[in-house]
Scaffold this motif. Structure first.
Motif, PDB file in Angstrom:
ATOM      1  N   ILE A  67       0.814  -1.221   0.000  1.00 33.49           N
ATOM      2  CA  ILE A  67       0.000   0.000   0.000  1.00 33.49           C
ATOM      3  C   ILE A  67       0.848   1.272   0.000  1.00 33.49           C
ATOM      4  N   GLY A  68       2.167   1.114   0.158  1.00 32.25           N
ATOM      5  CA  GLY A  68       3.033   2.292   0.176  1.00 32.25           C
ATOM      6  C   GLY A  68       4.493   1.895   0.154  1.00 32.25           C
ATOM      7  N   PHE A  69       5.336   2.900  -0.062  1.00 30.79           N
ATOM      8  CA  PHE A  69       6.774   2.646  -0.040  1.00 30.79           C
ATOM      9  C   PHE A  69       7.521   3.924   0.329  1.00 30.79           C
ATOM     10  N   ALA A  70       8.746   3.725   0.792  1.00 30.88           N
ATOM     11  CA  ALA A  70       9.645   4.844   1.097  1.00 30.88           C
ATOM     12  C   ALA A  70      11.034   4.473   0.604  1.00 30.88           C
ATOM     13  N   ASN A  71      11.735   5.455   0.060  1.00 29.62           N
ATOM     14  CA  ASN A  71      13.062   5.227  -0.504  1.00 29.62           C
ATOM     15  C   ASN A  71      14.058   6.194   0.143  1.00 29.62           C
ATOM     16  N   PHE A  72      15.006   5.632   0.867  1.00 30.23           N
ATOM     17  CA  PHE A  72      16.040   6.404   1.559  1.00 30.23           C
ATOM     18  C   PHE A  72      17.373   6.246   0.842  1.00 30.23           C
ATOM     19  N   PHE A  73      18.082   7.366   0.731  1.00 30.10           N
ATOM     20  CA  PHE A  73      19.425   7.393   0.170  1.00 30.10           C
ATOM     21  C   PHE A  73      20.326   7.901   1.289  1.00 30.10           C
ATOM     22  N   TYR A  74      21.189   7.040   1.817  1.00 29.22           N
ATOM     23  CA  TYR A  74      22.052   7.438   2.923  1.00 29.22           C
ATOM     24  C   TYR A  74      23.311   8.078   2.358  1.00 29.22           C
ATOM     25  N   GLU A  81      18.704  11.194   2.629  1.00 26.35           N
ATOM     26  CA  GLU A  81      17.741  11.898   1.794  1.00 26.35           C
ATOM     27  C   GLU A  81      16.554  10.958   1.642  1.00 26.35           C
ATOM     28  N   LEU A  82      15.361  11.445   1.958  1.00 22.63           N
ATOM     29  CA  LEU A  82      14.151  10.673   1.744  1.00 22.63           C
ATOM     30  C   LEU A  82      13.668  11.035   0.350  1.00 22.63           C
ATOM     31  N   GLY A  83      13.977  10.173  -0.607  1.00 21.84           N
ATOM     32  CA  GLY A  83      13.685  10.462  -2.002  1.00 21.84           C
ATOM     33  C   GLY A  83      12.232  10.251  -2.374  1.00 21.84           C
ATOM     34  N   ALA A  84      11.533   9.417  -1.619  1.00 16.80           N
ATOM     35  CA  ALA A  84      10.127   9.136  -1.909  1.00 16.80           C
ATOM     36  C   ALA A  84       9.473   8.542  -0.679  1.00 16.80           C
ATOM     37  N   LEU A  85       8.236   8.937  -0.441  1.00 11.12           N
ATOM     38  CA  LEU A  85       7.390   8.302   0.565  1.00 11.12           C
ATOM     39  C   LEU A  85       5.966   8.450   0.048  1.00 11.12           C
ATOM     40  N   TYR A  86       5.421   7.358  -0.466  1.00  8.57           N
ATOM     41  CA  TYR A  86       4.105   7.390  -1.088  1.00  8.57           C
ATOM     42  C   TYR A  86       3.228   6.284  -0.517  1.00  8.57           C
ATOM     43  N   VAL A  87       1.991   6.645  -0.196  1.00 11.72           N
ATOM     44  CA  VAL A  87       0.999   5.693   0.289  1.00 11.72           C
ATOM     45  C   VAL A  87      -0.245   5.869  -0.571  1.00 11.72           C
ATOM     46  N   GLY A  97       2.631   5.699   6.389  1.00 10.29           N
ATOM     47  CA  GLY A  97       3.686   6.679   6.132  1.00 10.29           C
ATOM     48  C   GLY A  97       4.611   6.838   7.316  1.00 10.29           C
ATOM     49  N   THR A  98       4.048   6.929   8.503  1.00 14.27           N
ATOM     50  CA  THR A  98       4.861   7.060   9.717  1.00 14.27           C
ATOM     51  C   THR A  98       5.727   5.826   9.915  1.00 14.27           C
ATOM     52  N   LYS A  99       5.162   4.650   9.713  1.00 12.13           N
ATOM     53  CA  LYS A  99       5.923   3.407   9.897  1.00 12.13           C
ATOM     54  C   LYS A  99       7.035   3.276   8.856  1.00 12.13           C
ATOM     55  N   LEU A 100       6.783   3.726   7.637  1.00  9.43           N
ATOM     56  CA  LEU A 100       7.834   3.694   6.615  1.00  9.43           C
ATOM     57  C   LEU A 100       8.968   4.649   6.991  1.00  9.43           C
ATOM     58  N   LEU A 101       8.638   5.833   7.473  1.00 11.47           N
ATOM     59  CA  LEU A 101       9.650   6.784   7.917  1.00 11.47           C
ATOM     60  C   LEU A 101      10.459   6.190   9.065  1.00 11.47           C
ATOM     61  N   ILE A 114      17.539  13.834   8.401  1.00 12.50           N
ATOM     62  CA  ILE A 114      16.864  13.351   7.194  1.00 12.50           C
ATOM     63  C   ILE A 114      16.346  14.581   6.453  1.00 12.50           C
ATOM     64  N   TYR A 115      16.621  14.618   5.165  1.00 14.43           N
ATOM     65  CA  TYR A 115      16.189  15.722   4.306  1.00 14.43           C
ATOM     66  C   TYR A 115      15.130  15.206   3.341  1.00 14.43           C
ATOM     67  N   VAL A 116      14.188  16.076   3.007  1.00 13.92           N
ATOM     68  CA  VAL A 116      13.152  15.729   2.041  1.00 13.92           C
ATOM     69  C   VAL A 116      12.796  16.993   1.267  1.00 13.92           C
ATOM     70  N   GLU A 117      12.362  16.813   0.028  1.00 14.63           N
ATOM     71  CA  GLU A 117      11.893  17.923  -0.791  1.00 14.63           C
ATOM     72  C   GLU A 117      10.429  17.695  -1.118  1.00 14.63           C
ATOM     73  N   VAL A 118       9.633  18.767  -0.980  1.00 16.18           N
ATOM     74  CA  VAL A 118       8.188  18.701  -1.180  1.00 16.18           C
ATOM     75  C   VAL A 118       7.766  19.889  -2.028  1.00 16.18           C
ATOM     76  N   GLU A 119       6.930  19.643  -3.009  1.00 22.23           N
ATOM     77  CA  GLU A 119       6.363  20.733  -3.809  1.00 22.23           C
ATOM     78  C   GLU A 119       5.516  21.616  -2.887  1.00 22.23           C
ATOM     79  N   ARG A 120       5.682  22.932  -2.989  1.00 22.85           N
ATOM     80  CA  ARG A 120       5.013  23.864  -2.090  1.00 22.85           C
ATOM     81  C   ARG A 120       3.496  23.675  -2.063  1.00 22.85           C
ATOM     82  N   GLU A 121       2.899  23.378  -3.211  1.00 27.77           N
ATOM     83  CA  GLU A 121       1.447  23.206  -3.271  1.00 27.77           C
ATOM     84  C   GLU A 121       0.976  21.870  -2.685  1.00 27.77           C
ATOM     85  N   ASN A 122       1.900  20.985  -2.379  1.00 30.69           N
ATOM     86  CA  ASN A 122       1.542  19.698  -1.784  1.00 30.69           C
ATOM     87  C   ASN A 122       1.322  19.900  -0.280  1.00 30.69           C
TER      88      ASN A 122
END
Length: 160
Positions: A67-74, A81-87, A97-101, A114-122
């Protein structure tokens, strides 16, 4: 719900989640053709085995369905860097989402940032990260296949 490392057999589920969540989140913000171009490259059949082998890619499984995934780049033992976290939209609100983090944090006990980038409108994504302690570092404009994005870079400082 189970959180586990992704395996190659999970690739099609991960790809489907990426498309469904991007379309649900970014329709009206990012043109669909730009989304599909990005997703087609980032989650291609050619790229995915390498992501599984070289990064930390976790999946959330509920009732035998991913139902979801998260991709970390150490970057190093203390920074990721948290490159993706999608549920999936239908599965949101179940703490996936919390459990994936948390899985990414627990994998590297030496992790401090941990760094993440998010589109401002998101707004939903930003609220998720803020609720978990991420702080805004900067906002900047970038381009994704000719479409201008307003990106927020956020950071979670972990206790030592």
């Amino acid at each position: 719900m189970i959180i586990r490392k992704a395996v190659t057999e999970d690739i099609s589920s991960i790809q489907n989640i990426a498309y469904e969540t991007w379309h649900d989140t970014y329709d009206g913000m990012i043109p669909r053709n730009v989304q599909n171009k990005f997703l087609g490259r980032a989650y291609s059949d050619e790229n995915m085995p390498g992501r599984i082998a070289r990064t930390s890619l976790f999946v959330a499984v509920d009732k035998e369905q991913i139902i979801g995934f998260a991709n970390f780049f150490y970057k190093n033992p203390q920074e990721a860097e948290l490159g993706a976290l999608y549920v999936l939209p239908a599965a949101q609100g179940k703490k996936a989402g919390t459990k994936l983090l948390e899985a990414g944090i627990q994998e590297k006990p030496s992790l401090r940032e941990i760094y993440v980038e998010v589109e401002r409108e998101n707004v939903t994504g930003t609220a998720f990260y803020e609720a978990r302690g991420f702080k805004l570092l900067e906002e900047y404009e970038e381009e994704l296949y000719g479409h201008k994005l307003q990106t927020r870079r956020m950071k979670l400082a972990l206790p030592e």
